[in-house]
Design a protein around this motif. Structure first.
Motif, PDB file in Angstrom:
ATOM      1  N   GLN A  54       0.241  -1.250   0.325  1.00 20.21           N
ATOM      2  CA  GLN A  54       0.390  -0.086   0.100  1.00 20.21           C
ATOM      3  C   GLN A  54       0.466   1.272  -0.062  1.00 20.21           C
ATOM      4  O   GLN A  54       1.578   1.419  -0.182  1.00 20.21           O
ATOM      5  CB  GLN A  54      -0.759   0.089   1.146  1.00 20.21           C
ATOM      6  CG  GLN A  54      -1.882  -1.205   1.082  1.00 20.21           C
ATOM      7  CD  GLN A  54      -3.097  -1.228   2.027  1.00 20.21           C
ATOM      8  OE1 GLN A  54      -3.432   0.066   3.044  1.00 20.21           O
ATOM      9  NE2 GLN A  54      -4.091  -1.708   2.252  1.00 20.21           N
ATOM     10  N   GLY A  92       1.876   4.942   1.924  1.00 17.45           N
ATOM     11  CA  GLY A  92       1.891   5.238   2.990  1.00 17.45           C
ATOM     12  C   GLY A  92       0.897   6.170   3.649  1.00 17.45           C
ATOM     13  O   GLY A  92       0.464   6.256   4.901  1.00 17.45           O
ATOM     14  N   GLY A  93       0.605   6.700   2.995  1.00 13.67           N
ATOM     15  CA  GLY A  93      -1.160   7.185   3.447  1.00 13.67           C
ATOM     16  C   GLY A  93      -0.741   9.594   3.529  1.00 13.67           C
ATOM     17  O   GLY A  93      -0.269   9.982   2.239  1.00 13.67           O
ATOM     18  N   TRP A  94      -2.105   9.905   3.002  1.00 13.20           N
ATOM     19  CA  TRP A  94      -1.772  11.007   2.956  1.00 13.20           C
ATOM     20  C   TRP A  94      -2.067  12.482   4.070  1.00 13.20           C
ATOM     21  O   TRP A  94      -2.119  11.618   5.404  1.00 13.20           O
ATOM     22  CB  TRP A  94      -3.901  11.528   2.796  1.00 13.20           C
ATOM     23  CG  TRP A  94      -4.272  10.823   0.914  1.00 13.20           C
ATOM     24  CD1 TRP A  94      -4.131   9.436   0.945  1.00 13.20           C
ATOM     25  CD2 TRP A  94      -3.890  11.544  -0.341  1.00 13.20           C
ATOM     26  NE1 TRP A  94      -3.903   9.034  -0.184  1.00 13.20           N
ATOM     27  CE2 TRP A  94      -3.858  10.441  -1.451  1.00 13.20           C
ATOM     28  CE3 TRP A  94      -3.821  12.353  -0.739  1.00 13.20           C
ATOM     29  CZ2 TRP A  94      -4.449  10.011  -2.297  1.00 13.20           C
ATOM     30  CZ3 TRP A  94      -3.729  12.674  -1.882  1.00 13.20           C
ATOM     31  CH2 TRP A  94      -3.753  11.213  -2.835  1.00 13.20           C
ATOM     32  N   LEU A 117      -5.298   4.937  10.970  1.00 16.16           N
ATOM     33  CA  LEU A 117      -4.296   3.967  11.177  1.00 16.16           C
ATOM     34  C   LEU A 117      -5.073   2.624  12.413  1.00 16.16           C
ATOM     35  O   LEU A 117      -4.641   2.434  12.602  1.00 16.16           O
ATOM     36  CB  LEU A 117      -3.020   4.025  11.105  1.00 16.16           C
ATOM     37  CG  LEU A 117      -1.723   3.492  11.065  1.00 16.16           C
ATOM     38  CD1 LEU A 117      -1.742   2.880   9.529  1.00 16.16           C
ATOM     39  CD2 LEU A 117      -0.557   4.217  10.968  1.00 16.16           C
ATOM     40  N   GLU A 142      -4.236   6.568   6.250  1.00 14.47           N
ATOM     41  CA  GLU A 142      -4.141   6.363   5.227  1.00 14.47           C
ATOM     42  C   GLU A 142      -5.053   5.040   4.478  1.00 14.47           C
ATOM     43  O   GLU A 142      -6.282   4.839   5.426  1.00 14.47           O
ATOM     44  CB  GLU A 142      -2.245   5.005   5.191  1.00 14.47           C
ATOM     45  CG  GLU A 142      -3.408   3.608   7.049  1.00 14.47           C
ATOM     46  CD  GLU A 142      -4.371   3.044   6.798  1.00 14.47           C
ATOM     47  OE1 GLU A 142      -4.101   2.253   4.892  1.00 14.47           O
ATOM     48  OE2 GLU A 142      -5.350   2.318   7.059  1.00 14.47           O
ATOM     49  N   TRP A 143      -5.046   4.383   3.490  1.00 16.53           N
ATOM     50  CA  TRP A 143      -6.455   3.522   2.951  1.00 16.53           C
ATOM     51  C   TRP A 143      -5.890   2.712   1.917  1.00 16.53           C
ATOM     52  O   TRP A 143      -5.054   1.557   3.162  1.00 16.53           O
ATOM     53  CB  TRP A 143      -7.227   4.834   2.098  1.00 16.53           C
ATOM     54  CG  TRP A 143      -8.025   4.005   1.778  1.00 16.53           C
ATOM     55  CD1 TRP A 143      -9.060   4.007   0.594  1.00 16.53           C
ATOM     56  CD2 TRP A 143      -9.607   3.172   2.424  1.00 16.53           C
ATOM     57  NE1 TRP A 143     -10.184   2.915   0.048  1.00 16.53           N
ATOM     58  CE2 TRP A 143     -10.204   2.761   1.558  1.00 16.53           C
ATOM     59  CE3 TRP A 143      -9.481   2.644   3.873  1.00 16.53           C
ATOM     60  CZ2 TRP A 143     -11.637   1.869   1.816  1.00 16.53           C
ATOM     61  CZ3 TRP A 143     -10.664   1.634   4.082  1.00 16.53           C
ATOM     62  CH2 TRP A 143     -11.605   1.351   3.219  1.00 16.53           C
ATOM     63  N   ASP A 182      -7.594   5.183  -3.633  1.00 17.89           N
ATOM     64  CA  ASP A 182      -7.687   6.427  -3.320  1.00 17.89           C
ATOM     65  C   ASP A 182      -8.384   7.481  -4.131  1.00 17.89           C
ATOM     66  O   ASP A 182      -8.934   8.569  -3.960  1.00 17.89           O
ATOM     67  CB  ASP A 182      -6.358   6.795  -2.919  1.00 17.89           C
ATOM     68  CG  ASP A 182      -5.129   6.397  -1.127  1.00 17.89           C
ATOM     69  OD1 ASP A 182      -6.768   5.270  -1.157  1.00 17.89           O
ATOM     70  OD2 ASP A 182      -4.208   5.921  -1.190  1.00 17.89           O
ATOM     71  N   TYR A 211       1.429  13.209  -0.736  1.00 17.87           N
ATOM     72  CA  TYR A 211       1.119  11.322  -0.412  1.00 17.87           C
ATOM     73  C   TYR A 211       2.397  11.225  -0.662  1.00 17.87           C
ATOM     74  O   TYR A 211       3.166  10.872  -0.940  1.00 17.87           O
ATOM     75  CB  TYR A 211       0.489  11.481  -2.239  1.00 17.87           C
ATOM     76  CG  TYR A 211      -0.324  10.691  -2.308  1.00 17.87           C
ATOM     77  CD1 TYR A 211      -0.877   9.460  -0.918  1.00 17.87           C
ATOM     78  CD2 TYR A 211      -0.536   9.495  -3.013  1.00 17.87           C
ATOM     79  CE1 TYR A 211      -1.401   7.666  -1.399  1.00 17.87           C
ATOM     80  CE2 TYR A 211      -1.354   7.531  -3.738  1.00 17.87           C
ATOM     81  CZ  TYR A 211      -1.841   7.478  -2.410  1.00 17.87           C
ATOM     82  OH  TYR A 211      -2.633   6.393  -2.324  1.00 17.87           O
ATOM     83  N   TYR A 252       4.508   7.259   0.393  1.00 13.97           N
ATOM     84  CA  TYR A 252       5.359   5.522   0.232  1.00 13.97           C
ATOM     85  C   TYR A 252       6.780   5.683   0.586  1.00 13.97           C
ATOM     86  O   TYR A 252       7.236   6.608   0.746  1.00 13.97           O
ATOM     87  CB  TYR A 252       4.972   5.475  -1.510  1.00 13.97           C
ATOM     88  CG  TYR A 252       6.167   6.226  -2.736  1.00 13.97           C
ATOM     89  CD1 TYR A 252       7.375   5.252  -2.302  1.00 13.97           C
ATOM     90  CD2 TYR A 252       6.949   7.575  -2.656  1.00 13.97           C
ATOM     91  CE1 TYR A 252       8.495   5.875  -3.362  1.00 13.97           C
ATOM     92  CE2 TYR A 252       7.060   8.079  -3.696  1.00 13.97           C
ATOM     93  CZ  TYR A 252       8.463   6.701  -3.644  1.00 13.97           C
ATOM     94  OH  TYR A 252       9.297   8.025  -4.375  1.00 13.97           O
ATOM     95  N   GLY A 295       4.047   2.089   2.181  1.00 14.64           N
ATOM     96  CA  GLY A 295       3.114   1.437   2.742  1.00 14.64           C
ATOM     97  C   GLY A 295       4.070   0.732   3.487  1.00 14.64           C
ATOM     98  O   GLY A 295       3.506  -0.451   3.915  1.00 14.64           O
TER      99      GLY A 295
END
Length: 369
Positions: free
Chosen positions: A165, A167-169, A187, A223-224, A230, A242, A244, A246
């Motif tokens: 995945q 790493g998130g927003w 999370l 994170e999704w 996303d 955004y 990376y 994940g």
């Protein structure tokens, strides 16, 4: 004249007999239809995903369609998205008590029910998708998963994988571990425990609530999954950065859970069909994400001007150290978690050794000029 009258009477008798035969045949057909309808088994599937959501939600829909088709209509599965029959985070309980015969979601949502469950979804800096599947199906992981869920009258199966995945927003840049201090981030699972260890505040939210929470400031990061999902959620409208990779979910396994009583009541051939259909969707989800993620990432960067960045090396090193400490602590606090983690670590050593001379060696060779 007598002959004509006699033939007339015989004709009437013949017509009456034919009518009786026809009625009898019709009744037999209706009875057969009723008997066939009575033999059809109807199941409900509840999910943690929004209705018709790409990737995760469509995997649940595909699983239901495949079971229905492969059984030739003997087992018909109807899908209920999150909130249609039960809320997203009540899927585990609903299937456990038999409100629905099956569910689709992620095991990390149920750590409050069984702490060991989260090891079967994603382990920070742990297995990739292929490594996770190998551990589950050939390394004893699935047996341990079944043991973990047995007290809840549930049978778990792997039913999808997102691959590595993102790493998130985030609504701010992450330049050091200090930037996680006080950070409210959606999370779940073991990744959330690691966030807590480095000073952040993990928040467990179902997918349908993430965008609003991020947009309103209830959370500051989330994170999704990855670009494909996303983008569909429009998360780029609520956060600018955004990141990376994940680290928290390197090969996230989705689950199908079956009410044990309902599953064991099925004829053996239908049990095998359910298992085969679940195994098929487990592979299919990873295929879809692998095929669609890069195009979605290009859209996010080129059309929506998302700032796409790698976590700094020193941040990843610190998170890896915190992850190792967290995993040891979570395992030590619960006997079943310790049993699962011991199996995980043993298999991890073996599969990593193999991938050093196979996957990693090949990818490095592929990059040579």
């Amino acid at each position: 004249m007598r002959t004509i009258k006699m033939w007339g009477k015989l004709a009437l008798v013949g017509l009456a007999a034919a009518s009786l035969v026809a009625c009898g045949g019709s009744e037999e057909k209706e009875t057969a239809k009723a008997d066939k309808a009575a033999d059809v088994i109807h199941w409900k599937m509840v999910t943690t995903w929004p209705k018709n959501f790409p990737g995760l939600g469509t995997a649940a829909e595909n699983l239901a369609k495949n079971i229905t088709a492969m059984s030739n209509g003997r087992l018909v599965v109807k899908v209920y998205a999150a909130g249609e029959l039960v809320p997203a985070l009540e899927v585990f309980d609903a299937v456990s008590r038999g409100t629905a015969q099956m569910g689709h979601g992620g095991a990390f949502y149920w750590k409050g029910k069984a702490p060991a469950a989260q090891f079967f979804s994603a382990v920070p800096f742990g297995f990739t998708a292929q490594e996770m599947n190998s551990w589950l199906h050939y390394g004893g992981g699935l047996k341990l998963w079944e043991e973990t869920y047995a007290p809840f009258n549930l049978i778990p199966m792997a039913a999808g994988n997102t691959g590595v995945q993102m790493g998130g927003w985030f609504n701010k840049e992450i330049n050091s571990l200090a930037d996680f201090q006080g950070l409210k981030m959606r999370l779940p699972g073991l990744g959330g425990e690691v966030l807590k260890k480095v000073g952040g505040t993990p928040v467990n939210l179902p997918g349908s609530e993430i965008f609003t929470a991020l947009q309103t400031g209830t959370i500051e990061a989330t994170e999704w999954v990855g670009p494909y999902n996303d983008l569909a959620f429009g998360l780029y409208k609520a956060a600018k950065y955004y990141y990376y990779p994940g680290w928290h979910e390197p090969g996230s396994t989705m689950e199908a859970i079956y009410n044990k009583d309902a599953f064991e009541a099925l004829p053996k051939d239908l049990q095998l069909i359910v298992r085969a259909a679940t195994r098929d969707v487990n592979a299919d989800m990873l295929d879809e994400f692998t095929a669609r993620n890069n195009a979605a990432l290009e859209t996010l960067v080129n059309e929506h001007h998302v700032v796409f960045k790698a976590f700094p090396k020193e941040v990843l090193v610190a998170l890896k150290k915190a992850s190792a400490e967290t995993l040891d602590e979570v395992a030590a606090a619960d006997p079943m978690s310790q049993k699962v983690y011991d199996s995980f670590k043993e298999f991890n050593g073996k599969v990593r050794a193999w991938h050093e001379v196979s996957e990693r060696a090949y990818i490095n060779a592929r990059e040579l000029d």
